[in-house]
Design a protein around this motif. Structure first.
Motif, short mmCIF file in Angstrom:
data_model
loop_
_atom_site.label_atom_id
_atom_site.label_comp_id
_atom_site.label_asym_id
_atom_site.label_seq_id
_atom_site.Cartn_x
_atom_site.Cartn_y
_atom_site.Cartn_z
N ARG A 1 0.97 -1.25 -0.04
CA ARG A 1 0.19 0.01 0.07
C ARG A 1 0.84 1.14 -0.03
O ARG A 1 0.43 2.27 -0.46
CB ARG A 1 -0.76 0.07 1.03
N SER A 2 2.02 1.16 0.63
CA SER A 2 2.95 2.40 0.76
C SER A 2 3.42 2.52 -0.70
O SER A 2 3.69 3.63 -1.05
CB SER A 2 4.10 1.98 1.57
N ALA B 1 -2.57 3.81 -10.18
CA ALA B 1 -2.06 4.65 -9.03
C ALA B 1 -1.34 5.81 -9.71
O ALA B 1 -1.33 7.03 -9.43
CB ALA B 1 -1.11 3.94 -8.20
N MET B 2 -0.62 5.26 -11.01
CA MET B 2 0.05 6.55 -11.65
C MET B 2 -0.68 7.28 -12.54
O MET B 2 0.00 8.41 -12.89
CB MET B 2 1.30 5.85 -12.35
N SER B 3 -1.37 6.82 -13.08
CA SER B 3 -2.36 7.53 -14.16
C SER B 3 -3.69 8.12 -13.70
O SER B 3 -4.29 8.62 -14.18
CB SER B 3 -2.70 6.64 -15.53
N GLY B 4 -4.01 7.77 -12.33
CA GLY B 4 -5.34 8.44 -12.00
C GLY B 4 -5.45 9.79 -11.86
O GLY B 4 -6.41 10.54 -12.34
N TYR C 1 3.63 5.56 -5.91
CA TYR C 1 3.34 5.46 -7.32
C TYR C 1 2.28 6.59 -7.54
O TYR C 1 2.50 7.44 -8.57
CB TYR C 1 2.86 4.20 -8.01
N GLY C 2 1.32 7.00 -6.63
CA GLY C 2 0.02 7.86 -6.79
C GLY C 2 0.89 9.26 -6.70
O GLY C 2 0.50 10.20 -7.60
N LEU C 3 2.14 9.59 -5.95
CA LEU C 3 2.75 10.94 -5.86
C LEU C 3 3.43 11.09 -7.33
O LEU C 3 3.47 12.12 -7.69
CB LEU C 3 3.64 10.87 -4.73
N ILE C 4 3.83 9.99 -7.89
CA ILE C 4 4.74 10.03 -9.22
C ILE C 4 3.50 10.57 -10.10
O ILE C 4 3.68 11.40 -10.95
CB ILE C 4 5.23 8.75 -9.48
N GLY C 5 2.44 9.94 -9.95
CA GLY C 5 1.16 10.30 -10.93
C GLY C 5 0.71 11.45 -10.78
O GLY C 5 0.38 11.88 -11.55
N GLY D 1 4.74 8.47 -22.46
CA GLY D 1 6.27 8.10 -22.22
C GLY D 1 6.76 7.87 -20.83
O GLY D 1 7.38 6.96 -20.55
N MET D 2 6.51 8.81 -19.96
CA MET D 2 6.78 8.78 -18.60
C MET D 2 5.98 7.38 -17.95
O MET D 2 6.43 6.72 -17.14
CB MET D 2 6.34 9.97 -17.78
N LEU D 3 4.77 7.39 -18.36
CA LEU D 3 4.06 6.15 -17.72
C LEU D 3 4.40 5.00 -18.26
O LEU D 3 4.81 3.82 -17.47
CB LEU D 3 2.53 6.39 -18.10
N LEU D 4 4.77 4.59 -19.37
CA LEU D 4 5.50 3.75 -20.02
C LEU D 4 6.74 3.35 -19.37
O LEU D 4 7.11 2.02 -18.73
CB LEU D 4 5.71 3.75 -21.51
N PHE D 5 7.74 4.37 -19.18
CA PHE D 5 8.98 4.14 -18.78
C PHE D 5 8.72 3.42 -17.16
O PHE D 5 9.14 2.70 -16.80
CB PHE D 5 9.72 5.39 -18.65
N MET D 6 7.95 4.11 -16.41
CA MET D 6 7.69 3.85 -15.00
C MET D 6 7.00 2.41 -15.06
O MET D 6 7.53 1.63 -14.01
CB MET D 6 6.89 4.83 -14.25
N ILE D 7 5.98 2.11 -15.70
CA ILE D 7 5.46 0.74 -15.51
C ILE D 7 6.54 -0.18 -16.22
O ILE D 7 6.53 -1.32 -15.49
CB ILE D 7 4.16 0.91 -16.55
#
Length: 568
Positions: free
Chosen positions: A74-75, A161-164, A80-84, A106-112
Motif C-alpha cells: 500500500r505504501s 495509481a500512476m495514471s489516476g 506511485y500515486g505521488l509520481i502520478g 512516455g513517462m507512464l510507459l517508462f515507469m510501468i
C-alpha cells in the motif's frame, strides 16, 4: 481440492477478501470455458496477493524491516500515486495534444516497464510454483492462468495509481471521449509491457545464462532507484515549456509513446494528418507482430529457458594471478591478512546484488550531482561556448564535495549482506585483531567505489578547467577519505558483511549523513577561502589532510574482538 486448501498460509481464510478477487469471481465462466479450475486458481492468486503485501518494492527503498512489510504494498501504491501527481501536472500545461500525450504516456510507459522489471520479475520468472504445486492436483493451465492474472492485477494496480490524476485531469479538460480512449490505451500499455518484458527475457535467456538475467534485473532496480531521486532534478532543466510547437520527425516512429499518442490527435483533436495515421498503424502492426513473435517463437521455449535460472553457473572467470586488483592489493595493503580481506571484500561488493541495489544509486548520484548544477548554464538561450566560458570563470569543481558528502557515509553499508549467516567464519579463523579485516574491507571500498567516482569526475573537470585544478581534485579526494574515516570511527563497530539488511538503523544513518553534510560543507568552505585569498595554501591543506588520514587510519580501525563480539 482439500489438498490445495492445506497449501494456504495459516489464518488466510479469516482475512478480508481482496476486491480484485471479488471482481474476478464475475469472470469465472470465462476461465472455466478455457479449462481452468477456477477455485484452485483463486486460492493460488489469493496467496500471491498476500505475499505481495510482504514484499518491499524498489520504489519505496529497501531499508524497511520485516515488521513493516505488511503495509509495504500500500505504501508503494501511495508512492506511485505521488509520481502520478507529477505526471498529471503535464495535462494542464498548454501544448499540442500529441506532444502532451507523448510526454505523459512516455513517462507512464517508462515507469510501468521499469517497475515491472525491477519489482515483479520474481513473479514472471518464478519456478517454485511448478516444483511445488504441480506435484499436487493442479494442472499446468490453471497454474499459468493464476500467474498471468496475478501479473495483470499488479500492473493494473500500479498503472491506476500512476495514471489516476492524468485521467481525471484529461476528463475535465478534454471530455469523456478522451477519458475512455486514455483508459483503453492504459490497458493496451499493460499488455504491451507484459509482452515486451517476456520477449526481452526470452532473448536474454536464449543467449546468456540465468545469472546474466539476474544481473540485468538488478541493474533495472538500480536504474529505477536513481530515476526516482534525480528525475525531478533533470526534467525542469531539459525542457523549456515556452513557445511549444511540434514538428513531425522520422525518429518519432521509434517511440512507443508516439504510437499510443497518435490516436488522441485523430479522435480527440480531429487532426487527420497522414503522419498520425502512419503512427497509429505502426503501433498496431508492431504490437500484432510482437504478439505473433511471442506466441509462435518465444512462448514455446520460454519456460524451457527459464530452467537456466536454476543453473549454478560460475559468476565470471577466475581472477588472473597478476590482475589489476591483485596488483593494487599488493601495493596498498601492508599485511597478508589485509590483502586477503581486500580481495574478499572486493568480490563481495561485486557479487552481492542486494548490496549493490543499496550502494549503486548513491554512487550514481555522487557521479552526476556535481554536474547537474552546471546544466543551469545551458538555459536562458546561452550557447554551449558561452556556458562553458561562464563555468570556467568560477570554482564550480567544488561541487565535488557533494560527491564526498554522499560517498563517505556508505562505508557503514559494508556491514550488510544477503549471506550474513556465513559471518561465523570470522570467529573460527585465527585472526589476532579484527582491525586487519576492517582495513582490508575499507581499502576495497575505496578501490571499488570512491576512487572511480573521483577519477571519472576529475577527468571531466580537468577537461573543463585544465590540469591546474588537479591539486584541487586530489585535495577533495583526500578530504573524502577523512570524512569516511571519521564516520567509520563514530559509527557502530561491525565486521563486513555480517548483518542482514532488515537491521539497518535509519536513525543512526541519518545522524551520519548530517555529520557528513556538516564536515563536507566545512571542508568546502575552507577550500573556497584558500582559492580566493591564498591559493598556495592548497598544498599545505593537502599535506595536513595526508597527515590526518595517517592518524585516523590507525585510530578508526583500532578495534578489539570484545567491541564487536556481539556483531560477528
Amino acid at each position: 481440492m482439500r489438498t490445495i486448501h492445506r497449501l494456504e498460509p495459516h489464518g488466510t481464510e479469516k482475512m478480508k477478501d481482496f476486491r480484485s478477487l471479488k471482481f474476478l469471481d464475475r469472470m469465472r465462466p470465462v476461465f472455466e470455458a478455457f479449462g481452468v479450475e477456477y477455485p484452485v486458481m483463486r486460492k493460488i492468486i489469493r496467496i500471491k496477493l498476500v505475499m505481495d503485501g510482504r514484499r518491499v518494492p524498489t520504489v519505496i527503498g529497501s531499508g524497511r524491516s520485516e515488521e513493516e512489510g505488511s503495509s509495504s504494498y500500500r505504501s508503494s501504491l501511495l508512492a506511485y500515486g505521488l509520481i502520478g501527481l507529477f505526471i498529471g501536472l503535464m495535462m494542464i500545461v498548454p501544448m499540442p495534444l500529441f506532444l502532451q500525450m507523448n510526454i505523459v504516456l512516455g513517462m507512464l510507459l517508462f515507469m510501468i516497464m521499469t517497475t515491472m522489471i525491477s519489482d515483479f520479475s520474481s513473479v514472471l520468472l518464478d519456478l517454485k510454483d511448478k516444483s511445488i504445486l504441480l506435484t499436487r492436483p493442479v494442472n499446468l493451465r490453471t497454474l499459468n492462468a493464476a500467474k498471468l492474472v496475478h501479473i495483470v492485477i499488479y500492473l493494473l494496480s500500479i498503472t491506476a495509481a500512476m495514471s489516476g490524476v492524468s485521467l481525471v485531469a484529461g476528463l475535465i479538460r478534454h471530455g469523456v471521449w478522451f477519458f475512455l480512449l486514455f483508459l483503453f490505451e492504459l490497458i493496451l500499455i499493460c499488455g504491451f509491457v507484459i509482452l515486451f518484458t517476456s520477449i526481452l527475457y526470452f532473448i536474454i535467456l536464449h543467449f546468456f545464462s540465468g545469472e546474466k538475467l539476474k544481473d540485468i534485473i538488478n541493474y533495472f532496480q538500480i536504474a529505477l532507484s536513481v530515476f526516482m531521486t534525480v528525475g525531478y532534478q533533470l526534467i525542469g532543466r531539459l525542457f523549456d515549456f515556452k513557445d511549444l510547437h511540434f514538428t513531425p520527425l522520422w525518429w518519432n516512429f521509434l517511440l512507443p509513446s508516439a504510437w499510443f499518442a497518435a490516436p488522441f490527435s485523430l479522435l480527440v483533436d480531429h487532426d487527420f494528418n497522414i503522419y498520425y495515421f502512419l503512427l497509429t498503424a505502426a503501433g498496431i502492426v508492431i504490437s500484432v507482430a510482437a504478439i505473433i513473435l511471442y506466441l509462435k517463437v518465444a512462448a514455446p521455449v520460454f519456460e524451457k529457458n527459464l530452467q537456466k535460472l536454476n543453473n549454478s553457473a560460475e559468476r565470471g572467470h577466475a581472477m588472473k594471478k597478476h590482475s589489476l586488483q591483485q596488483t593494487v592489493s599488493n601495493v596498498i595493503c601492508r599485511s597478508r591478512l589485509e590483502r586477503v580481506f581486500f580481495t574478499f571484500s572486493a568480490r563481495m561488493l561485486k557479487n552481492e546484488r542486494k548490496l549493490k541495489l543499496r550502494l549503486y544509486p548513491n554512487i550514481t548520484f555522487a557521479m552526476i550531482f556535481p554536474f547537474i548544477f552546471l546544466l543551469n548554464f545551458l538555459s536562458g538561450g546561452r550557447s554551449f561556448a558561452q556556458a562553458l566560458a561562464e563555468i570556467k570563470g568560477g570554482d564550480y569543481f567544488l561541487f565535488l564535495y557533494l560527491s564526498a558528502m554522499l560517498l563517505a557515509p556508505m562505508i557503514v553499508m559494508l556491514g550488510m549482506s544477503e549471506n550474513y549467516k556465513g559471518s561465523w567464519i570470522y570467529r573460527v579463523m585465527p585472526i589476532g585483531s579484527p582491525g586487519e579485516i576492517l582495513k582490508g574491507a575499507a581499502k576495497a571500498f575505496i578501490y571499488k567505489y570512491i576512487f572511480p567516482v573521483f577519477f571519472f569526475a576529475g577527468l571531466i573537470f580537468t577537461a573543463i578547467y585544465g590540469v591546474e585544478i588537479i591539486p584541487d581534485i586530489i585535495l577533495i579526494f583526500l578530504n573524502t577519505l577523512i570524512l569516511m574515516l571519521l564516520i567509520s570511527g563514530f559509527s557502530k563497530k561491525e565486521l563486513p558483511f555480517c548483518k542482514d539488511f532488515q537491521y539497518t538503523q535509519n536513525g543512526s544513518n541519518l545522524g551520519l549523513m548530517i555529520l557528513s553534510m556538516a564536515l563536507s560543507g566545512a571542508f568546502a568552505g575552507v577550500h573556497f577561502m584558500l582559492l580566493r585569498f591564498f591559493s598556495p595554501g592548497i598544498y599545505l591543506f593537502i599535506a595536513l589532510s595526508i597527515g590526518l588520514i595517517l592518524i585516523l587510519w590507525h585510530t578508526a580501525f583500532k578495534v578489539t574482538w570484545r567491541e564487536i563480539a556481539g556483531n560477528a
